[in-house]
Scaffold this motif. Sequence first.
Motif, PDB file in Angstrom:
ATOM      1  N   GLN A   5       0.877  -1.231   0.061  1.00 20.30           N
ATOM      2  CA  GLN A   5      -0.037  -0.160   0.145  1.00 20.30           C
ATOM      3  C   GLN A   5       1.120   1.236   0.029  1.00 20.30           C
ATOM      4  N   ASP A  41      -8.472   2.856  -6.731  1.00 19.04           N
ATOM      5  CA  ASP A  41      -7.922   1.910  -5.632  1.00 19.04           C
ATOM      6  C   ASP A  41      -7.897   0.429  -6.064  1.00 19.04           C
ATOM      7  N   ILE A  42      -7.153  -0.318  -5.303  1.00 17.11           N
ATOM      8  CA  ILE A  42      -6.684  -1.716  -5.987  1.00 17.11           C
ATOM      9  C   ILE A  42      -7.091  -2.595  -4.648  1.00 17.11           C
ATOM     10  N   TYR A  43      -7.743  -3.752  -5.242  1.00 17.76           N
ATOM     11  CA  TYR A  43      -8.064  -4.757  -4.398  1.00 17.76           C
ATOM     12  C   TYR A  43      -7.964  -6.227  -4.881  1.00 17.76           C
ATOM     13  N   GLN A  54     -11.677  -7.424   2.956  1.00 19.93           N
ATOM     14  CA  GLN A  54     -10.339  -7.129   2.434  1.00 19.93           C
ATOM     15  C   GLN A  54      -9.857  -6.009   2.530  1.00 19.93           C
ATOM     16  N   ALA A  55      -8.799  -5.554   3.051  1.00 20.54           N
ATOM     17  CA  ALA A  55      -8.101  -4.360   3.155  1.00 20.54           C
ATOM     18  C   ALA A  55      -7.550  -4.062   1.505  1.00 20.54           C
ATOM     19  N   GLY A  56      -7.609  -2.939   1.160  1.00 19.54           N
ATOM     20  CA  GLY A  56      -7.071  -2.587  -0.244  1.00 19.54           C
ATOM     21  C   GLY A  56      -5.501  -2.922  -0.173  1.00 19.54           C
ATOM     22  N   VAL A  59      -2.868   1.872  -4.487  1.00 23.37           N
ATOM     23  CA  VAL A  59      -3.659   2.683  -5.656  1.00 23.37           C
ATOM     24  C   VAL A  59      -3.013   2.529  -6.928  1.00 23.37           C
TER      25      VAL A  59
END
Length: 515
Positions: A5, A41-43, A54-56, A59
């Motif tokens: 992150q 954002d990215i997952y 889930q936490a991301g 970016v």
Amino acid sequence: MSFQQGLSGLNGAAKSLDVIGNNIANSSTVGFKQSQAQFADIYANSLYGVGGNQAGIGVSVSQIAQQFNQGNLESSSNPLDIAINGAGFFRTSVNGAIQYSRNGQFQVDKSGFIVNAQLAQLTGYPADANGKIVAGAMVPLQIDQSDMKPQATTKISTEVNLNSNTAMPTTVPFKTTEDTSYGKSFPVEVFDSLGNSHIMSNFYVKTGTNTWDVYSAMDGTEVTSMKAAAALQTDAASLAARAAYQAAATAVPLVPANVTAAAVAYGNAAGAAVSAAAAAAGATPAQLAAIAATYGSAVPNGINSSRTPDQIDAAIRAVTNVPAVKTGSLVFNTLGTLDRAAMLALTPPQTLPVTVNLPIFPATGANPTLSVQVDFTKSTQLGSATAEKKTEADGYKAGQLSQFIVGDDGIIQGQYNNGKTRSLGQVVLSNFVNPNGLEPLGNNAWVESSASGKPVTAEPKTGNLGNLRASAVEVSNVDLTAELVNMITAQRAYQANAQTIKTQDSVLQTLVNLR
């Protein structure tokens, strides 16, 4: 535990700073459009497709979007600096490849093409030889530097008011040299087929209540007298004598006696031709005697023998005077306007416009007769001073291109030193359904892409296309104040993301140190 992150945040903040730095660097670039870094954002995908808890993982930069809003317009001293006020792009050609730009800083290259600093040629609609825009295939615009060809005068429209209280002239018949033989005269400039300037004058002679005769003169000589003098230009004997003089004057070796004899012979031939034409025109004995005094035994050889044919022509013309013939007649009604029915009842019937055949003498190399239609339709006879209200004549001399300007409709108007203008071409604009989809090339240029859609190209001020402003440029639309604030924000984001990495490292170090 992951550094992902924070690392992606650093990359995102760095990319944002790149975009901001590029905007600031181009804050003075004409036609530049600022960009904006847009993020997503990215997952990570869950094994079972369930990611609610889930936490991301950071970016990503989704796109660098250009902002095609209007920039301010600033004046320039270059007439080929062109700004677009509204939507659209200039369409340029680089070796046949089409590009689009908002930078309107143009110049003319050595071949007359309108180009920018990168030598991309501005395209548009060409103009034909008469200055008519040929809307169709778009071509690189080229300024035609050739001279404007002369046009002979063919039509004159004149509006005069003739004072109804004017008295009939005290001197008859009409003579251009006797101002008491006419009421008023008005000159107008006319041009022969080579663009040589001449002065045609119309003389108004009152002949009765509501009736006027019009006489015409060419370069100060009444038309009928000018025609008689010009007879020597078509007389076979005069032409042969002129040729003989030219041969004698250019002979090698030069024999002065031959030149003298040739000059006398030409004077005799020209004088005889004019005398015959004057007699046919009704010249009086006194008028014929004046012509005869310029040639033959009446003139000592020492005069004509020392003159050139042109000088002899001038001497004969100066004394040629025959009875004037009117150009036409005007009849007015009690309301002061032309009475067409009364004019048709004249003998011969008088119609408008009146055709006047003006002889060109001395010869200029142009057509020997200038035929002009003179229209008096809007003339009046009222109880006010005789005055010329408006006179318009077509025709003009040759002209050289002195400058050109671009109108808000994109038409390039050439201005010539003969006072005339002519269209040289027309700038076109192109627009896209999605300008953000254009592919940037640098140098303030874009190319079409599948995301932008096909261009819609037309004249400025049509559809949703903007208009043009010459001697102006569209400056960059970068808001420098906003960019500086954005830079501070991106800097803080970068520092914060670096801090998350540092914190993760501290936590990891604590775990490693457990015993």
